[in-house]
Design a protein around this motif. Sequence first.
Motif, PDB file in Angstrom:
ATOM      1  N   PHE A 181       0.828  -1.198   0.000  1.00 58.60           N
ATOM      2  CA  PHE A 181       0.000   0.000   0.000  1.00 58.60           C
ATOM      3  C   PHE A 181       0.867   1.255   0.000  1.00 58.60           C
ATOM      4  N   TRP A 182       0.279   2.308  -0.538  1.00 60.87           N
ATOM      5  CA  TRP A 182       0.799   3.654  -0.323  1.00 60.87           C
ATOM      6  C   TRP A 182      -0.326   4.508   0.258  1.00 60.87           C
ATOM      7  N   TYR A 183       0.017   5.202   1.351  1.00 61.81           N
ATOM      8  CA  TYR A 183      -0.906   6.137   1.981  1.00 61.81           C
ATOM      9  C   TYR A 183      -0.301   7.531   1.929  1.00 61.81           C
ATOM     10  N   VAL A 184      -1.182   8.547   1.912  1.00 64.48           N
ATOM     11  CA  VAL A 184      -0.742   9.934   1.957  1.00 64.48           C
ATOM     12  C   VAL A 184      -1.309  10.576   3.217  1.00 64.48           C
ATOM     13  N   GLN A 185      -0.496  11.422   3.830  1.00 58.52           N
ATOM     14  CA  GLN A 185      -0.920  12.134   5.033  1.00 58.52           C
ATOM     15  C   GLN A 185      -0.643  13.618   4.854  1.00 58.52           C
TER      16      GLN A 185
END
Lengths: 116, 115
Positions: free
Chosen positions: A34-38
């Motif tokens: 996964f890639w998440y952005v914050q």
Amino acid sequence: AQSVTQLDSQVPVFEEAPVELRCNYSSSVSVYLFWYVQYPNQGLQLLLKYLSGSTLVKGINGFEAEFNKSQTSFHLRKPSVHISDTAEYFCAVSYHYGGSQGNLIFGKGTKLSVKP
Amino acid sequence: DAMVIQNPRYQVTQFGKPVTLSCSQTLNHNVMYWYQQKSSQAPKLLFHYYDKDFNNEADTPDNFQSRRPNTSFCFLDIRSPGLGDAAMYLCATSRPWTELNTEAFFGQGTRLTVV
């Protein structure tokens, strides 16, 4: 044990330039990626994920990532970044079902800074 | 529109004074998670609930407890906060983890300051 390495803690880039954020993982079993952005003072938002099948996955906001099993990598790319892409990006892995539910193991994050 | 709601967004507590962080969800998901994210570090799972079944990570300190009175709510209790517990605490939910359901939905987090 699984681990996730994001090699770059900070990536500065000019607007409209391409960007690649690197992620390598180690695991003795198959994992989901996964890639998440914050964004500042916000929670995590899913950008994209690799479960199986085609190794090139496309996500939201024009991002894509390529799973490379031989190199155990899952690098994130965008051909042309915008100021609004300035955020911190986290790579993560989880076991397949039957393991520990959706426990995500995160890398330390890469801060992408897009400059005009 | 918010699906995973954390309250408060910012919490200041005194050293050693018990504090509770709250998370609620409107997604009716079975699984709820608590992650701790210290400054410039990766989010780290503390524990999760699968319905009412509590699952503690092996290295989560005893100082951290959790309650889930119903499907919608989950609480993180820190019995005696130390300066090292200052962090962003993230709540997340998901359906049971299968290839058809591999998305965790995160709240906006609660930033805890210990003074």
